[in-house]
Scaffold this active site. Structure first.
Site, mmCIF file in Angstrom:
data_model
loop_
_atom_site.group_PDB
_atom_site.id
_atom_site.type_symbol
_atom_site.label_atom_id
_atom_site.label_comp_id
_atom_site.label_asym_id
_atom_site.label_seq_id
_atom_site.Cartn_x
_atom_site.Cartn_y
_atom_site.Cartn_z
ATOM 1 N N LYS A 1 -16.856 10.494 2.597
ATOM 2 C CA LYS A 1 -15.546 10.799 2.017
ATOM 3 C C LYS A 1 -14.730 11.582 3.033
ATOM 4 O O LYS A 1 -15.138 12.657 3.479
ATOM 5 C CB LYS A 1 -15.716 11.606 0.733
ATOM 6 C CG LYS A 1 -14.389 12.066 0.148
ATOM 7 C CD LYS A 1 -14.538 12.632 -1.239
ATOM 8 C CE LYS A 1 -13.192 13.123 -1.763
ATOM 9 N NZ LYS A 1 -13.294 13.616 -3.135
ATOM 10 N N ARG B 1 -4.232 14.162 -7.023
ATOM 11 C CA ARG B 1 -4.150 15.612 -7.257
ATOM 12 C C ARG B 1 -2.975 15.942 -8.176
ATOM 13 O O ARG B 1 -3.023 16.921 -8.917
ATOM 14 C CB ARG B 1 -4.074 16.359 -5.922
ATOM 15 C CG ARG B 1 -5.386 16.212 -5.139
ATOM 16 C CD ARG B 1 -5.345 16.848 -3.766
ATOM 17 N NE ARG B 1 -6.524 16.504 -2.966
ATOM 18 C CZ ARG B 1 -6.646 16.745 -1.661
ATOM 19 N NH1 ARG B 1 -5.665 17.351 -1.014
ATOM 20 N NH2 ARG B 1 -7.742 16.400 -1.017
ATOM 21 N N LYS C 1 -9.021 20.368 2.765
ATOM 22 C CA LYS C 1 -10.457 20.250 2.484
ATOM 23 C C LYS C 1 -11.240 19.853 3.730
ATOM 24 O O LYS C 1 -12.318 19.280 3.641
ATOM 25 C CB LYS C 1 -10.664 19.249 1.352
ATOM 26 C CG LYS C 1 -9.948 19.642 0.043
ATOM 27 C CD LYS C 1 -10.349 18.752 -1.136
ATOM 28 C CE LYS C 1 -9.722 19.255 -2.443
ATOM 29 N NZ LYS C 1 -10.129 18.424 -3.600
ATOM 30 N N GLU D 1 -24.097 10.842 7.393
ATOM 31 C CA GLU D 1 -23.868 11.363 6.040
ATOM 32 C C GLU D 1 -24.485 10.431 4.991
ATOM 33 O O GLU D 1 -25.132 10.885 4.043
ATOM 34 C CB GLU D 1 -22.356 11.467 5.763
ATOM 35 C CG GLU D 1 -21.677 12.691 6.340
ATOM 36 C CD GLU D 1 -21.900 13.936 5.478
ATOM 37 O OE1 GLU D 1 -22.662 13.876 4.509
ATOM 38 O OE2 GLU D 1 -21.307 14.984 5.806
ATOM 39 N N LYS E 1 -14.733 6.255 1.182
ATOM 40 C CA LYS E 1 -13.464 6.598 0.548
ATOM 41 C C LYS E 1 -12.568 7.288 1.560
ATOM 42 O O LYS E 1 -13.058 8.175 2.260
ATOM 43 C CB LYS E 1 -13.761 7.527 -0.628
ATOM 44 C CG LYS E 1 -12.578 8.028 -1.367
ATOM 45 C CD LYS E 1 -13.024 9.014 -2.414
ATOM 46 C CE LYS E 1 -11.787 9.579 -3.063
ATOM 47 N NZ LYS E 1 -12.066 10.720 -3.864
ATOM 48 N N SER F 1 -5.768 6.765 -4.811
ATOM 49 C CA SER F 1 -4.451 6.877 -5.455
ATOM 50 C C SER F 1 -3.289 6.622 -4.500
ATOM 51 O O SER F 1 -2.313 5.980 -4.870
ATOM 52 C CB SER F 1 -4.332 8.265 -6.081
ATOM 53 O OG SER F 1 -4.506 9.275 -5.110
ATOM 54 N N TYR G 1 -7.535 1.421 -9.089
ATOM 55 C CA TYR G 1 -6.549 1.543 -10.160
ATOM 56 C C TYR G 1 -5.903 0.191 -10.463
ATOM 57 O O TYR G 1 -5.167 0.061 -11.429
ATOM 58 C CB TYR G 1 -5.479 2.577 -9.773
ATOM 59 C CG TYR G 1 -6.092 3.927 -9.433
ATOM 60 C CD1 TYR G 1 -6.547 4.762 -10.449
ATOM 61 C CD2 TYR G 1 -6.261 4.336 -8.113
ATOM 62 C CE1 TYR G 1 -7.136 5.981 -10.158
ATOM 63 C CE2 TYR G 1 -6.849 5.558 -7.807
ATOM 64 C CZ TYR G 1 -7.286 6.372 -8.834
ATOM 65 O OH TYR G 1 -7.874 7.571 -8.537
HETATM 66 C C1 PBG Z 1 -12.373 15.176 -6.491
HETATM 67 C C2 PBG Z 1 -11.877 13.817 -6.184
HETATM 68 C C3 PBG Z 1 -10.729 13.454 -5.461
HETATM 69 C C4 PBG Z 1 -10.621 12.065 -5.550
HETATM 70 C C5 PBG Z 1 -11.726 11.618 -6.291
HETATM 71 N N1 PBG Z 1 -12.502 12.715 -6.656
HETATM 72 C C6 PBG Z 1 -9.704 14.283 -4.799
HETATM 73 C C7 PBG Z 1 -10.073 15.130 -3.665
HETATM 74 O O1 PBG Z 1 -11.183 15.090 -3.136
HETATM 75 O O2 PBG Z 1 -9.221 15.918 -3.275
HETATM 76 C C8 PBG Z 1 -9.504 11.232 -5.000
HETATM 77 C C9 PBG Z 1 -9.250 9.918 -5.690
HETATM 78 C C10 PBG Z 1 -7.934 9.300 -5.423
HETATM 79 O O3 PBG Z 1 -7.116 9.773 -4.609
HETATM 80 O O4 PBG Z 1 -7.672 8.260 -6.048
HETATM 81 N N2 PBG Z 1 -13.199 15.763 -5.574
#
Ligand code: PBG
Length: 329
Positions: A196, A206, A223, A239, A254, A280, A319
């Site tokens: 990720k 978010r 992050k 990982e 992701k 998203s 989505y």
């Molecule tokens: C939470 C999480 C996130 C997403 C999925 N689980 C956001 C992040 O890590 O900040 C993102 C999913 C998306 O953008 O569709 N940890």
């Protein structure tokens, strides 16, 4: 002599194109992300995700029935936690009557065969918007892992089939696996967000959960100390392999589109199922361009989903799942 090969023969018409097509999307490829909120009769459109909604549990029931009837058999749940329940320890995440736990039960109640996966991470519960406990400007690893393991058990107790840790703390898969086993949840699966990346494509998500890192002194604004650097490829393999060794059943890359090289790399390296999360921001980009009339929504959507599967995805969290299945007719 004229070329021996005329590649266009295999593209002459639909029949031959279908016959030789290498990648085919089906409803069972998809995992449908769903956002739940408190209240009844609530169906709020997410501003940066047109046509996507936060649903109260009564609407969740309707949605799940509809998905099942369309052949969509797996959901990934996210809860929008009320502001006053957020803290730095993620206390609400362990509430047996919390929104997530009730959402799991709601889905299992209306549609027991629906596969329920749950996001396991602290950010929707954190008053700082981080996936871990914050102390002295740092995100604590081991203390957070303890919470994630308990959170996973809480979801399993409520009826989740799979937990999906999305936090990127070190060692969390092992700790979650051990804790689930100790508590007797041998059959609860783990889909690990293993590669990720610290991506700017998560913005609309978010917004959906109101979970962005806060702007406060001594709280990191991003992050990057736990999610991966988008410049790195080999690290994704390290990982992912680590998560498999620790007990993950499914691994994930992701975001999707910008990371298809990673998807192919991982698909070639590992034997377990590989999921890809089309996030998203990817959804928002296409919606915005289509709204302006600059791109053909359906055609670009299908091209992107096919590309994700062709790259090696066995599971696609998207989505667009409903829109895509409708088009498949
Ligand atoms: C939470 C999480 C996130 C997403 C999925 N689980 C956001 C992040 O890590 O900040 C993102 C999913 C998306 O953008 O569709 N940890």
């Amino acid at each position: 002599m004229y070329p021996l090969r005329r590649n266009r023969r295999l593209r002459t018409n639909d029949a031959i194109r279908h016959l030789v097509r290498e990648t085919i999307l089906t409803p069972s490829d998809f995992l449908v992300p769903l956002f739940v909120v408190e209240g009844t009769n609530v169906k709020e459109e997410i501003a940066s995700m047109p046509d996507y909604y936060r649903l109260s549990l009564d609407y969740l029931e309707k949605e799940v029935r509809e998905l099942w009837n369309m052949g969509l058999c797996a959901v990934l749940l996210f809860a929008k936690v009320p502001e006053h329940l957020k803290d730095n320890e993620g206390t609400e995440a362990l509430n047996p009557d919390g929104l997530m736990q009730r959402a799991i039960k709601t889905v299992k109640n209306v549609c027991p065969e629906m596969l329920v996966m749950t996001d396991v991470a602290m950010d929707p519960y954190s008053n700082f918007g981080h996936d871990g406990i914050v102390a002295n400007g740092q995100i604590l690893n081991d203390e957070t892992v303890e919470l994630l393991a308990e959170m996973s058990v809480s979801h399993a107790k409520a009826g989740a089939d799979f937990v999906a840790p999305s936090d990127m703390m070190d060692g969390r898969i092992l700790s979650i696996r051990e804790t689930l086993e100790e508590e007797g949840y041998f059959n609860t699966g783990i889909m690990s967000y293993s590669a990720k990346y610290a991506s700017a494509f998560y913005g609309p998500f978010r917004d959906a959960l109101d979970s962005a890192p806060v702007d406060l002194k001594n709280v990191p604004r991003d992050k990057k100390t736990y999610q991966m650097d988008s410049a790195n490829r080999f690290e994704a393999i390290t990982e992912t392999q680590a998560d498999i060794d620790e007990g993950a059943d499914i691994v994930m890359v992701k975001p999707g589109l910008c990371y298809l090289d990673i998807v192919r790399e991982i698909r070639n390296e590992v034997d377990c199922p590989v999921a890809v999360y089309q996030v998203s921001g990817e959804y928002a980009m296409l919606k915005a361009a289509a709204e302006k009339g600059w791109l053909d929504h359906d055609a670009v959507m299908m091209e992107q989903l096919i590309a994700i599967k062709r790259a090696g995805a066995n599971i696609i969290a998207s989505y667009f799942a409903k829109d895509a299945v409708r088009l498949m007719g």
